[in-house]
Design an enzyme around this catalytic site. Structure first.
Site, PDB file in Angstrom:
ATOM      1  CD  GLU A  21      47.563  68.953  33.497  1.00 43.70           C
ATOM      2  OE1 GLU A  21      48.052  67.920  33.986  1.00 43.70           O
ATOM      3  OE2 GLU A  21      47.133  69.881  34.218  1.00 43.70           O
ATOM      4  CG  ASP A  35      52.010  70.082  38.657  1.00 46.15           C
ATOM      5  OD1 ASP A  35      50.878  70.489  38.997  1.00 46.15           O
ATOM      6  OD2 ASP A  35      52.380  70.069  37.471  1.00 46.15           O
TER       7      ASP A  35
END
Length: 1003
Positions: free
Chosen positions: A808, A618
């Site tokens: 997020e 990521d």
């Protein structure tokens, strides 16, 4: 002091402030940009004015106009305070509705700055070209605050460099043209509180021709087949398109490079653009290559050196590249494994580690580092888009990056990735699907696959072959800011929706990946990201995202790992580890970041599950591993991470990985395994044969056919939680009163990850709002966002409320968010529902707490985040389609109940997992006897493998139970009802009906 007085006293001011530079005799008088005497307002775009910005809510500085006796110019200065942890500053944008400004006659820009002598850099940025100040090229420079008191800072325009990060890049012309200026911005120092004051921003001096005139080439790289001729176009460009005043001479010569003179005909010469030559005039230089006796060769380069007199030379020396040829890996008829083995055997360590490196496209600028560092991959982070943000601009940008890869020895194409998590969501005008939470509510695997296919087609048509989707997280706590990225709380539901992988990739063996409407998919975030405990996050102000998932090995296997087993079986090409930490009870290791868990990546994913694709980290994910950077690199790569997303630290990663291999801390065998996996997918994607964008499908982006799929998905995602008195469906003849914050907001109904990372409220992309869709179906409609318009005389109210976009951990509850409706939304619900029959639609990424208001609401709909096709919502509101959606997560009564999930020992929600009323379908009659018969038939269907019949029988039983239970939900009803939904998804139809019978008896 007035401006005229200031000019009269210039000599005195210069003697008082010796750092000020006097104007040359032949310079034009300076032109004010900002005097800060109140002539420029504090205003946000598209209005002209000053506004602040920052990386989070604490980072924008404060601004004010302050009266100062020592103001260098006039009576006031612009002053402010700041305390910035990420980034922050302020901008003066010129009004979008007015023409841009022409600064091309001036040498530079200057301003007065009150020094604090803190030794920190202050960045100044210009906005050049484009449609407006927020869609322009950014050019940047900086000065150091290493003085005290007022100082006039002069910055020639020649000092500004093209900025390649945090801006709309890739589109306009990469030339500081100065004829269409949209303002400037100041980025303030970070890391400590500070204050500033500035004054008198103005243009000064006279531009010279070397600033106004540039010599450009039409490309930096010119690939040709051996024996072919490269045509290099050399163009004169001037600001404002004015002819040049003095001649410009260009000398050219082929010199250096990896090719020898037996590979091309050496060339040397000169030409002149005489005075009076018009901007845009082009001359052509041709470089002839030769066929030699070698049957197989790597690519060879022939630089064309340009020496320019009288104008600015090209930023780079253009390179002619003689294409690689005759090598086995270039033979598309060979099996992929043989092509990979041949190519790998030829590569150096630096070339291999380059393939393992992924950079953000904004960090590489025009892409020279792609060649220099043999980069294997680029990505666009959320909101990282070209200008203009169109399909053609995306394709052009990506092709320009692929062209850079042609200048490497083996011409290994880039694989470009993007987060297309609900359609090609970075692209304005793309078809935006409901977020995964809504797709899970549809319970329609075939539709999920179709949404994936539409997404893949639109993504690939812009030149992008790789999608960082789907998210296979199993969301277990709706306080998580990524809840909407999950298909639901039940791993069985997530597994059932993984048909989306086939929609994206096609056949499980990867044979369709080369097609122009398929992309490489990514299963993320491995593993357990949906199970992080509230309060366990250590990332900034996040409360749950990127935290710690604590589970037994059995829980890990049953809940979080199960979807990845399915994804591997479906042939998913890449997997992305989670930012979160995994703490397996009893293993003695405590919480370990997933990017460091070799036992899970190498041991479980690759060895046990047999995953043969590659693992991509990521965004800066390895940086969260404890230890220094070298340790982060070797730990993650040794754990099984094959490609590292190091967006702006790609050089550091590349250098560190080479050093770790040479030191023996990362084996060459591990490197070869990683690169083999990456190359395999590139060959499957057909990138070696077709590296450039195939835009033949671009006309279908946002097309009626694609939007029809999104409209169906929006309709099927709507979950009818309550419908007292048959308020829904609405009738066209009814007079409808529409209110609420999310009724008429395409940004809110699309959610985060739409055009930008966090998404935004407002008209951010083409689509149909819920209000617009209702209006198309209603003969009489009144709209009042805050319900302030008179309510009398209406038949029914539709109040559309819910959340504003986030993504997020920014959306974590406790990080400035909660699960309560806003005060304005609560007021709108109360007013409308007190005045008339009402339907409340909740547009959100997760359940919102209704509490005691439920009794005053006639109909309640969980609309999730339906995307751009509000017509899908109206389709079920007006009965064109039946409500068929079912809850993908449990709807809690209060935040204190969280986390609450199907199968919990204590389970007493407001609405259970799987709940969803229907319309236009007559609910079957019957009681316990009917359910008993249904259970026997469902068991028989199960034994016979008749899945369609088994599901239909369970559905009939579910409707009977919902009819009796109604809104009077108790724990005794909710628990077996939710269990039945899980049993249905796992194919245990007889047991599902028995659980529903238990719920019926308790109702």
């Amino acid at each position: 002091m007035r401006r005229t007085a200031l000019l009269v006293s210039a000599a005195l001011l210069t003697s008082l402030l010796p750092l000020a530079v006097a104007r040359a005799a032949d310079d034009p008088p300076p032109v004010p940009v900002d005097r800060f005497e109140g002539e420029v307002p504090f205003a946000n775009p598209p209005a002209g004015g000053l506004f602040t910005w920052g990386s989070d809510t604490d980072d924008p500085p404060t601004l004010r106009l302050s009266s100062r006796d020592d103001a260098p110019e006039g009576d006031q200065v612009l002053s402010g305070t700041y305390d910035i942890s990420g980034y922050g500053g302020f901008t003066h944008d010129f009004a979008f509705a007015e023409p841009a400004h022409d600064w091309s006659a001036y040498r530079g820009i200057r301003l007065w700055w009150e020094g604090q002598d803190n030794g920190k850099k202050v960045a100044l940025e210009l906005k050049d070209g484009g449609a407006n100040g927020e869609a322009s090229e950014l050019w940047t420079t900086s000065f150091t605050d290493d003085f005290t008191g007022w100082k006039q800072i002069e910055i020639p325009f020649t000092d500004f460099a093209y900025r390649t990060d945090y801006q709309p890049v890739g589109g306009i012309d990469h030339v500081l043209g100065l004829t269409q200026m949209w303002g400037y911005a100041v980025t303030l120092p970070v890391g400590a509180p500070g204050q500033f004051a500035m004054d008198g921003v103005e243009l000064y001096g006279r531009a010279d021709q070397s600033l106004r005139a540039s010599v450009l080439t039409d490309s930096a790289v010119y690939p040709v087949k051996e024996g072919g001729t490269a045509t290099v176009k050399v163009t004169l460009a001037t600001t404002g398109s004015a002819p040049i005043d003095e001649p410009v001479t260009v000398a050219y010569e082929t010199t250096g490079g990896s090719a020898s003179t037996s590979d091309y005909t050496p060339l040397k010469g000169e030409f002149t653009f005489p005075a009076g030559t018009a901007s845009g005039t082009t001359r052509t230089v041709r470089v002839h290559t030769l066929k030699d006796k070698a049957a197989a060769e790597a690519a060879e380069t022939v630089p064309l050196k340009l020496t320019v007199t009288g104008a600015k030379a090209p930023a780079e020396t253009p390179q002619v590249v003689i294409d690689a040829h005759g090598l086995p890996y270039l033979n598309s008829k060979l099996p992929v494994r043989k092509r990979v083995a041949d190519l790998l055997s030829r590569m150096s360590l630096a070339e291999k580690t380059g393939q393992m490196t992924q950079a953000e496209r904004g960090a590489v600028g025009t892409g020279a580092d792609i060649t220099a560092d043999d980069l294997g991959s680029l990505l666009s982070g959320g909101g990282s888009t070209p200008t203009p943000n169109t399909p053609a601009a995306w394709a052009k940008m990506i092709d320009s990056f692929q062209l850079r890869a042609r200048a490497t020895r083996f011409q290994i194409p880039l694989v470009y990735g993007v987060d297309a998590v609900h359609g090609h969501n970075n692209l304005v005008g793309a078809t935006v699907m409901p977020h995964n939470i809504g797709i899970g509510a549809t319970r329609d695997p075939a539709l999920a696959q179709r949404t994936g296919a539409v997404t893949a087609a639109e993504v690939r048509a812009t030149g992008i072959p790789w999608d960082f989707a789907p998210c296979l997280c199993v969301t277990r706590d709706e306080r998580w800011g990524r809840s909407y990225e999950s298909f639901g709380e039940d791993p069985a539901l997530v597994e059932s929706m993984e048909t989306v992988v086939q929609g994206l990739q096609g056949a499980r063996d990867g044979r369709d990946l080369k097609d122009d409407d398929k992309v490489l998919a990514t299963a993320k975030h491995f593993v357990g990201d949906g199970g992080t405990a509230y309060g366990s996050s250590t990332t900034g102000t996040y409360t749950i995202d990127q935290g710690v998932t604590t589970v037994t090995r059995q829980q890990l296997e049953a809940i979080h790992l199960a979807p990845y087993r399915t994804a591997v079986d479906r042939g998913v090409g890449t997997v992305m580890p989670s930012y979160s930490s995994l703490d397996i009870v009893g293993d003695g290791r405590g919480p370990v970041k997933m990017h460091a868990r070799a036992d899970m990546i190498n041991g479980v994913l690759k060895d046990k599950l047999g995953f043969d694709g590659f693992v991509i980290s990521d965004w800066n994910g390895i940086d969260q591993i404890p230890g220094d950077y070298a340790s982060d690199v070797r730990t993650s790569v040794n754990a099984g991470v094959d490609m590292v997303m190091a967006p702006y630290a790609y050089k550091d990663f590349h250098t560190a990985l080479v050093a770790e291999v040479r030191a023996g801390r990362v084996s060459e065998k591990r490197i070869d395994d990683a690169v083999s996996r990456i190359l395999t997918q590139k060959f499957k994607l057909g990138l070696f044969e077709k590296p450039y964008a195939d835009t033949s499908g671009a006309s279908k982006i946002g097309s009626a056919g694609h939007r029809a799929v999104a409209r169906q998905a929006a309709a099927e995602s709507q979950v009818l939680l309550k419908n007292s008195g048959g308020v829904l469906p609405l009738k066209k003849s009814q007079k409808v009163y529409v209110a609420g914050s999310n009724a008429d907001d395409i940004g809110n109904q699309s959610g985060g990850w739409t055009v930008t990372w966090q998404g935004a409220s407002g008209d951010i992309t083409p689509g149909t709002t819920i209000l617009e869709a209702i209006r198309r179906n209603s003969a009489q409609l009144t709209y009042s966002k805050d319900a302030s318009a008179p309510t009398a005389g209406h038949d029914v109210g539709v109040v559309v409320v819910g959340e504003a976009p986030y993504a997020e951990g920014v959306g974590d509850v406790g990080n400035g968010n909660d699960l309560e409706l806003s005060a304005a939304d609560r007021a709108a619900v109360d007013k409308v529902c007190a005045a008339m029959k009402c339907a409340v639609l909740i547009v959100s990424g997760r359940p919102q707490l209704i509490g005691d208001r439920l009794g005053g609401i006639d109909a309640l709909v969980a609309s999730w985040l339906p995307g751009t096709e509000g017509d899908g919502v109206a389709d079920v509101l007006y009965g064109r389609r039946a409500f068929t959606g079912r809850l993908p997560v449990t709807w809690p009564r209060s935040e204190a109940q969280l986390p609450i999930n199907v199968g919990d020992p204590t389970y007493d929600p407001q609405f259970p997992y799987g709940w969803g009323l229907t319309t236009l379908t007559k609910v079957p009659e019957g009681g316990v006897a009917t359910l008993t018969a249904l259970g026997a038939a469902a068991g028989a269907a199960e034994r016979a493998g008749a899945d369609d019949r088994g599901r239909a029988l369970v559905e009939t039983a579910r409707l009977i139970v919902q009819q009796k239970a109604g809104p009077r939900m108790t724990a005794a009803v909710a628990a077996p009802f939710a269990d039945a939904e899980h049993l249905l998804l796992t194919g245990r139809y007889g047991e599902a009906v028995r659980k529903l019978t238990q719920a019926y008896r308790a109702a």
